[in-house]
Design a protein around this motif. Structure first.
Motif, PDB file in Angstrom:
ATOM      1  N   ARG A 183       0.825  -1.217   0.000  1.00 44.40           N
ATOM      2  CA  ARG A 183       0.000   0.000   0.000  1.00 44.40           C
ATOM      3  C   ARG A 183       0.862   1.270   0.000  1.00 44.40           C
ATOM      4  O   ARG A 183       0.451   2.303   0.524  1.00 44.40           O
ATOM      5  CB  ARG A 183      -0.919   0.040   1.215  1.00 44.40           C
ATOM      6  N   SER A 184       2.032   1.178  -0.569  1.00 43.89           N
ATOM      7  CA  SER A 184       2.954   2.321  -0.586  1.00 43.89           C
ATOM      8  C   SER A 184       3.438   2.578  -2.006  1.00 43.89           C
ATOM      9  O   SER A 184       4.165   1.749  -2.575  1.00 43.89           O
ATOM     10  CB  SER A 184       4.148   2.058   0.335  1.00 43.89           C
ATOM     11  N   SER A 185       3.027   3.712  -2.588  1.00 40.31           N
ATOM     12  CA  SER A 185       3.460   4.032  -3.943  1.00 40.31           C
ATOM     13  C   SER A 185       4.942   4.376  -3.978  1.00 40.31           C
ATOM     14  O   SER A 185       5.644   4.035  -4.939  1.00 40.31           O
ATOM     15  CB  SER A 185       2.633   5.209  -4.495  1.00 40.31           C
ATOM     16  N   SER A 186       5.440   5.031  -2.929  1.00 44.18           N
ATOM     17  CA  SER A 186       6.857   5.406  -2.910  1.00 44.18           C
ATOM     18  C   SER A 186       7.747   4.176  -2.863  1.00 44.18           C
ATOM     19  O   SER A 186       8.790   4.115  -3.539  1.00 44.18           O
ATOM     20  CB  SER A 186       7.155   6.315  -1.711  1.00 44.18           C
ATOM     21  N   LEU A 187       7.356   3.175  -2.070  1.00 43.84           N
ATOM     22  CA  LEU A 187       8.125   1.934  -1.999  1.00 43.84           C
ATOM     23  C   LEU A 187       8.085   1.200  -3.334  1.00 43.84           C
ATOM     24  O   LEU A 187       9.114   0.710  -3.819  1.00 43.84           O
ATOM     25  CB  LEU A 187       7.568   1.029  -0.897  1.00 43.84           C
ATOM     26  N   ALA A 188       6.904   1.143  -3.938  1.00 41.16           N
ATOM     27  CA  ALA A 188       6.757   0.460  -5.227  1.00 41.16           C
ATOM     28  C   ALA A 188       7.584   1.153  -6.308  1.00 41.16           C
ATOM     29  O   ALA A 188       8.249   0.496  -7.117  1.00 41.16           O
ATOM     30  CB  ALA A 188       5.282   0.426  -5.631  1.00 41.16           C
ATOM     31  N   ILE A 189       7.539   2.484  -6.328  1.00 35.31           N
ATOM     32  CA  ILE A 189       8.305   3.236  -7.323  1.00 35.31           C
ATOM     33  C   ILE A 189       9.802   3.052  -7.087  1.00 35.31           C
ATOM     34  O   ILE A 189      10.575   2.797  -8.019  1.00 35.31           O
ATOM     35  CB  ILE A 189       7.945   4.733  -7.284  1.00 35.31           C
ATOM     36  N   GLY A 190      10.217   3.178  -5.816  1.00 34.51           N
ATOM     37  CA  GLY A 190      11.634   3.084  -5.491  1.00 34.51           C
ATOM     38  C   GLY A 190      12.240   1.752  -5.896  1.00 34.51           C
ATOM     39  O   GLY A 190      13.267   1.704  -6.587  1.00 34.51           O
ATOM     40  N   ILE A 191      11.614   0.658  -5.481  1.00 32.61           N
ATOM     41  CA  ILE A 191      12.126  -0.674  -5.792  1.00 32.61           C
ATOM     42  C   ILE A 191      12.083  -0.945  -7.292  1.00 32.61           C
ATOM     43  O   ILE A 191      13.056  -1.425  -7.888  1.00 32.61           O
ATOM     44  CB  ILE A 191      11.329  -1.757  -5.032  1.00 32.61           C
ATOM     45  N   SER A 192      10.960  -0.629  -7.928  1.00 33.86           N
ATOM     46  CA  SER A 192      10.783  -0.935  -9.351  1.00 33.86           C
ATOM     47  C   SER A 192      11.709  -0.111 -10.234  1.00 33.86           C
ATOM     48  O   SER A 192      12.277  -0.630 -11.206  1.00 33.86           O
ATOM     49  CB  SER A 192       9.320  -0.701  -9.757  1.00 33.86           C
ATOM     50  N   VAL A 193      11.874   1.173  -9.918  1.00 38.09           N
ATOM     51  CA  VAL A 193      12.764   2.017 -10.721  1.00 38.09           C
ATOM     52  C   VAL A 193      14.212   1.555 -10.570  1.00 38.09           C
ATOM     53  O   VAL A 193      14.967   1.499 -11.548  1.00 38.09           O
ATOM     54  CB  VAL A 193      12.630   3.501 -10.310  1.00 38.09           C
ATOM     55  N   PHE A 194      14.599   1.200  -9.345  1.00 40.17           N
ATOM     56  CA  PHE A 194      15.958   0.693  -9.130  1.00 40.17           C
ATOM     57  C   PHE A 194      16.199  -0.558  -9.975  1.00 40.17           C
ATOM     58  O   PHE A 194      17.231  -0.683 -10.653  1.00 40.17           O
ATOM     59  CB  PHE A 194      16.176   0.370  -7.651  1.00 40.17           C
TER      60      PHE A 194
END
Length: 314
Positions: free
Chosen positions: A229-240
């Motif tokens: 439920r965290s967009s920042s976590l999803a973006i951070g991991i996926s972009v990395f």
């Protein structure tokens, strides 16, 4: 289901960020076009292309005598085979850019399409929890599964629309900057042999196959968003992983064959069309498709289990 997808689509395009990402994609295409045009103007057309190709073949064969990582060795073997084919069939290599070579070069910009799709995918579920609108969705007489499916389909449609923009704008800008259609055949190195492919079909196939890469990265971001439920976590991991996943896998593949089981070794199916050699020798398209399906099922099961079973009353 159609109404759900339409509503999600409207939500995406009500956000200013959506138009910013679209503008950035077009701007990046423009920058690559200006750069390509400048570099192309600096090139000198040589009438002795055969001599230059022979020199390149000799240099590549000399390089093969040394110790090279498997990936670089396959790239060098590909270069030799294609250049020898050109000499045998009197096929002059590109000396000046044209619309097709420019569109082909811009296939690498798919990483930006992946980046923008990840941002949308990461927020499409998590933002409902952040803004508290998830309760309004769940009180409707629609199952949680349908809500999640509609969001996922919307993400895929958004990524596909971005790819269409990339291809169309690249073609139109290439036509304006370089004119003409140039060479109509593309030389690809597939299964140890050089084959001629229709240029238009080759480019369409390349872009379509790259949608798999975008879809899997978006699916991973979608799963992380639904689970945590965290967009920042999803973006951070996926972009990395988007920018580093394939590079790290390439480094591992130089030493260990088990790197072929990594998601990032399999998502780019253009490695089987001559766009680039397979990351690990012996890999096949069937193997990569199987691995993609395995990861896809894992991501979807995690997303649906956590979204449909978890209590969201709080």
């Amino acid at each position: 289901m159609f109404n759900l997808i339409r509503n999600e689509w409207m939500k995406i395009f009500k956000r200013v960020g959506t138009y910013v990402m679209l503008g950035l994609l077009v701007a990046i295409i423009g920058i690559t076009g200006a750069t390509s045009k400048y570099l192309d103007s600096q090139k000198k057309v040589s009438d002795e292309w055969k001599k230059e190709v022979q020199t390149q073949i000799a240099e590549d064969k000399e390089m093969l005598k040394g110790n090279m990582p498997g990936y670089m060795k396959e790239e060098t073997e590909k270069s030799i085979a294609i250049n020898e084919y050109r000499l045998e069939n009197d096929l002059k290599p590109y000396q000046k850019a044209n619309v097709w070579s420019y569109v082909e070069d811009n296939a690498y910009l798919v990483m930006f399409v992946g980046l923008f799709t990840i941002i949308v995918s990461a927020g499409i579920v998590a933002s409902e929890f952040t803004w508290g609108t998830i309760k309004l969705l769940l009180i409707r007489p629609i199952s949680r599964s349908k809500i999640l499916i509609s969001k996922y389909i919307t993400v895929l449609l958004y990524g596909l629309s971005q790819l269409v923009v990339l291809f169309v704008v690249s073609f139109l800008l290439g036509l304006i900057l370089f004119g003409g259609i140039g060479e109509s055949a593309h030389l690809a190195y597939v299964d140890g042999a050089v084959v001629e492919q229709n240029m238009v079909w080759y480019l369409i196939k390349t872009y379509l196959l790259k949608t798999i890469d975008v879809a899997m990265m978006a699916t991973m971001a979608f799963m992380i968003s639904a689970v945590f439920r965290s967009s920042s976590l999803a973006i951070g991991i996926s972009v990395f992983l988007l920018f580093m996943g394939s590079n790290l896998t390439s480094l591992i593949a130089m030493k260990f064959d088990w790197a072929k089981f990594s998601l990032f070794a399999n998502t780019d199916l253009t490695q089987y069309t001559g766009f680039q050699p397979p990351l690990v020798k012996g890999m096949t398209m069937g193997f990569s498709i199987t691995m993609i399906l395995v990861y896809f099922v894992i991501f979807q099961v995690l997303a649906f289990v956590f979204f449909t079973k978890r209590d969201v009353a709080s």
